[in-house]
Enzyme design. Structure first.
Site, PDB file in Angstrom:
ATOM      1  N   GLU A  72     -16.799 -18.543  77.737  1.00  0.00           N
ATOM      2  CA  GLU A  72     -17.820 -19.449  77.227  1.00  0.00           C
ATOM      3  C   GLU A  72     -17.942 -20.718  78.068  1.00  0.00           C
ATOM      4  O   GLU A  72     -16.970 -21.189  78.646  1.00  0.00           O
ATOM      5  CB  GLU A  72     -17.507 -19.794  75.768  1.00  0.00           C
ATOM      6  CG  GLU A  72     -17.645 -18.549  74.898  1.00  0.00           C
ATOM      7  CD  GLU A  72     -17.358 -18.760  73.421  1.00  0.00           C
ATOM      8  OE1 GLU A  72     -18.003 -18.089  72.620  1.00  0.00           O
ATOM      9  OE2 GLU A  72     -16.491 -19.576  73.074  1.00  0.00           O
ATOM     10  N   CYS A 104     -19.018 -28.145  80.272  1.00  0.00           N
ATOM     11  CA  CYS A 104     -17.607 -27.814  80.076  1.00  0.00           C
ATOM     12  C   CYS A 104     -17.429 -26.344  80.469  1.00  0.00           C
ATOM     13  O   CYS A 104     -18.006 -25.454  79.848  1.00  0.00           O
ATOM     14  CB  CYS A 104     -17.259 -28.044  78.606  1.00  0.00           C
ATOM     15  SG  CYS A 104     -15.582 -27.574  78.194  1.00  0.00           S
ATOM     16  N   CYS A 108      -6.119 -17.499  77.789  1.00  0.00           N
ATOM     17  CA  CYS A 108      -5.179 -18.499  78.283  1.00  0.00           C
ATOM     18  C   CYS A 108      -3.768 -18.063  77.896  1.00  0.00           C
ATOM     19  O   CYS A 108      -3.569 -17.459  76.851  1.00  0.00           O
ATOM     20  CB  CYS A 108      -5.477 -19.863  77.664  1.00  0.00           C
ATOM     21  SG  CYS A 108      -4.514 -21.216  78.392  1.00  0.00           S
ATOM     22  N   CYS A 135      -0.716 -22.911  73.370  1.00  0.00           N
ATOM     23  CA  CYS A 135      -0.660 -24.128  72.556  1.00  0.00           C
ATOM     24  C   CYS A 135      -0.995 -23.750  71.106  1.00  0.00           C
ATOM     25  O   CYS A 135      -1.955 -23.034  70.856  1.00  0.00           O
ATOM     26  CB  CYS A 135      -1.631 -25.182  73.085  1.00  0.00           C
ATOM     27  SG  CYS A 135      -1.265 -25.648  74.789  1.00  0.00           S
ATOM     28  N   CYS A 141      -4.669 -24.277  69.427  1.00  0.00           N
ATOM     29  CA  CYS A 141      -5.870 -23.950  70.222  1.00  0.00           C
ATOM     30  C   CYS A 141      -6.332 -22.519  69.972  1.00  0.00           C
ATOM     31  O   CYS A 141      -5.534 -21.580  69.995  1.00  0.00           O
ATOM     32  CB  CYS A 141      -5.579 -24.156  71.704  1.00  0.00           C
ATOM     33  SG  CYS A 141      -6.991 -23.781  72.768  1.00  0.00           S
TER      34      CYS A 141
HETATM   35  N1  SAH Z   1      -5.833 -25.793  79.387  1.00  0.00           N
HETATM   36  C1  SAH Z   1      -6.410 -27.088  79.698  1.00  0.00           C
HETATM   37  C2  SAH Z   1      -7.900 -27.061  79.540  1.00  0.00           C
HETATM   38  C3  SAH Z   1      -8.395 -26.988  78.111  1.00  0.00           C
HETATM   39  S1  SAH Z   1      -9.112 -28.493  77.772  1.00  0.00           S
HETATM   40  C4  SAH Z   1      -5.736 -28.151  78.887  1.00  0.00           C
HETATM   41  O1  SAH Z   1      -4.902 -27.812  78.048  1.00  0.00           O
HETATM   42  O2  SAH Z   1      -5.964 -29.332  79.108  1.00  0.00           O
HETATM   43  C5  SAH Z   1      -9.461 -28.431  76.123  1.00  0.00           C
HETATM   44  C6  SAH Z   1      -8.905 -29.641  75.370  1.00  0.00           C
HETATM   45  O3  SAH Z   1      -9.099 -29.396  73.963  1.00  0.00           O
HETATM   46  C7  SAH Z   1      -7.407 -29.792  75.583  1.00  0.00           C
HETATM   47  O4  SAH Z   1      -7.032 -31.129  75.569  1.00  0.00           O
HETATM   48  C8  SAH Z   1      -6.889 -29.076  74.361  1.00  0.00           C
HETATM   49  O5  SAH Z   1      -5.586 -29.427  74.075  1.00  0.00           O
HETATM   50  C9  SAH Z   1      -7.868 -29.521  73.305  1.00  0.00           C
HETATM   51  N2  SAH Z   1      -7.843 -28.657  72.142  1.00  0.00           N
HETATM   52  C10 SAH Z   1      -7.365 -27.415  72.049  1.00  0.00           C
HETATM   53  N3  SAH Z   1      -7.507 -26.932  70.801  1.00  0.00           N
HETATM   54  C11 SAH Z   1      -8.088 -27.902  70.094  1.00  0.00           C
HETATM   55  C12 SAH Z   1      -8.544 -27.969  68.754  1.00  0.00           C
HETATM   56  N4  SAH Z   1      -8.405 -26.953  67.921  1.00  0.00           N
HETATM   57  N5  SAH Z   1      -9.137 -29.106  68.354  1.00  0.00           N
HETATM   58  C13 SAH Z   1      -9.321 -30.143  69.217  1.00  0.00           C
HETATM   59  N6  SAH Z   1      -8.930 -30.109  70.502  1.00  0.00           N
HETATM   60  C14 SAH Z   1      -8.314 -29.001  70.948  1.00  0.00           C
END
Ligand code: SAH
Length: 385
Positions: A95, A108, A115, A119, A122
């Site tokens: 996406e 974005c 991935c 985390c 996420c």
């Molecule tokens: N893998 C990279 C790129 C993803 S960026 C990274 O971790 O930075 C996407 C951003 O959204 C990251 O800061 C991630 O931690 C955050 N994110 C992930 N899940 C989320 C959620 N459910 N709600 C809000 N932010 C989230």
């Protein structure tokens, strides 16, 4: 492979010059003409490139092509945010999201199908990991979004605006690698793609308008500091290792101290302004006043900004978003500590396009997840999985 036509999309300028010279005996300026057609004018068809000779165009189409991923679905949010699902193969999809604001348009983009960072908060992590995107698939997201966003310019080619020029008509002024995937885990393809975003014959964006966000792959941050100058965002999400180990499993390999040292090195080396630390606000987990104070201690006096992201829910998650009043208080404590903190406005959540909600379509996943891998080496708190 002999006979296979080379996809020119995303080929860095030097490689494109080498290609036209080696394969077609053409001068380097031909490569520059081609880049203008591909990125500025959004051409995917050599026959449209009217300032190239007919001969050259025929020769080109025998050895090269401009191939972009196919859009399988588009959704538009009530706030104007647009999300596209792009086909990667028969079963996989990724996406891309466009977020219009009055003074800018942010695209974005994704760097992987799924991935592996695992985390816990996420949605992409729940999908598991399938594969890295190629350079063309990364650059192709920008190419497609640009085409889609300018397609409504009265169908008039000349009314199209090159990306980076202006925010008018929903144009792309900023690119963030904050979609699906961990960009630094696909370093090999992400860096050439970013070079095309920065190249004045590519998307011609300034280094402050291209942002790479990472969960904290420390060795690659050092490497990037030497090789490509873009803005850095880091997903911090916790002020101490105990909590960060739980939320961002890569922390067990590269703890906060090491990560911050890499960040300060990056800023020094690149003469950058600051690192943006992303911090997702999870109710009762990482949103207490003591967490804000710990963060203040870590970041005070450093080239750092903190971006507080209200948690975006997705099916199956066990987390909840911190209440608005808690987020405001958290921000105020940080500001009192002299750390600049802002709250990210949620965009596109009605179409699951907000941070952390990108799920794409990840079938065939290998299910190699970092959390699982690290479990065998380290003892992991039971609540993680
Ligand atoms: N893998 C990279 C790129 C993803 S960026 C990274 O971790 O930075 C996407 C951003 O959204 C990251 O800061 C991630 O931690 C955050 N994110 C992930 N899940 C989320 C959620 N459910 N709600 C809000 N932010 C989230």
């Amino acid at each position: 492979m002999a006979g296979e036509r080379v996809n020119l999309l995303g080929l860095p300028r030097a490689e494109l010059e080498a290609f036209v010279s080696a394969r077609l005996g053409a001068k380097p300026f031909r490569a520059r003409q081609l880049m203008k057609w591909i990125y500025r004018r959004g051409a995917a068809d050599f026959s449209a490139m009217t300032d190239l000779s007919q001969d050259f165009r025929t020769q080109l189409s025998a050895v090269a092509r401009i191939a972009v991923p196919e859009i399988v679905a588009e959704q538009v949010s009530s706030d104007g945010t647009r999300k596209w699902m792009l086909r990667m193969d028969e079963v996989q999809g990724i996406e891309t999201v466009f977020i219009p604001e009055p003074d800018r348009g942010t695209l974005c983009i994704s760097s992987q199908v799924g991935c592996a960072m695992d985390c816990s908060f996420c949605s992409t992590a729940q999908q598991g990991f399938n594969r890295n995107l190629s350079v063309a698939e990364i650059v192709g997201q920008v190419w497609l979004a640009h085409r889609e966003l300018t397609a409504h310019a009265d169908g008039n080619e000349d009314a199209r605006v090159a990306p980076g020029r202006t925010a008018a008509r929903g144009n792309i002024t900023n690119i963030v690698l904050m979609g699906m995937g961990e960009p630094l885990a696909n370093y090999r393809n992400v860096v050439p793609a970013m070079r095309t975003f920065l190249d004045d014959l590519g998307y011609d964006l300034s280094r402050r308008r291209v942002t790479l966000s990472t969960s904290g792959l420390v060795p690659q941050i050092y490497k990037l500091a030497e090789e490509c100058n873009v803005a850095l965002a880091v997903s911090l999400h916790a002020p101490n290792d105990e909590l960060r180990n739980e939320l961002v499993p890569i922390n067990r390999k590269h703890p906060i101290g090491e990560l911050l040292a890499a960040c300060w090195h990056y800023i020094d080396k690149q003469n950058g302004r600051s690192v943006t630390f992303e911090y997702v606000m999870l109710d009762g987990v990482n949103d207490k006043p003591e967490h804000a104070r710990q963060l203040g201690y870590l970041l005070k006096g450093r080239p750092a900004k903190l971006n507080l992201i209200p948690f975006n829910a997705f099916p199956g998650t066990r987390y909840r978003r911190s209440p608005a009043a808690v987020i405001l208080r958290f921000r105020d404590i940080l500001n009192d500590h002299g750390v600049i903190a802002t709250i990210r406005r949620t965009r596109g959540d009605d179409i699951d396009a907000a941070c952390g909600q990108l799920a794409g379509r990840v079938k065939d996943r290998t299910l190699v997840r970092l959390g699982a891998k690290l479990t065998s080496a380290t003892r992991v708190p039971a609540e993680i999985r």
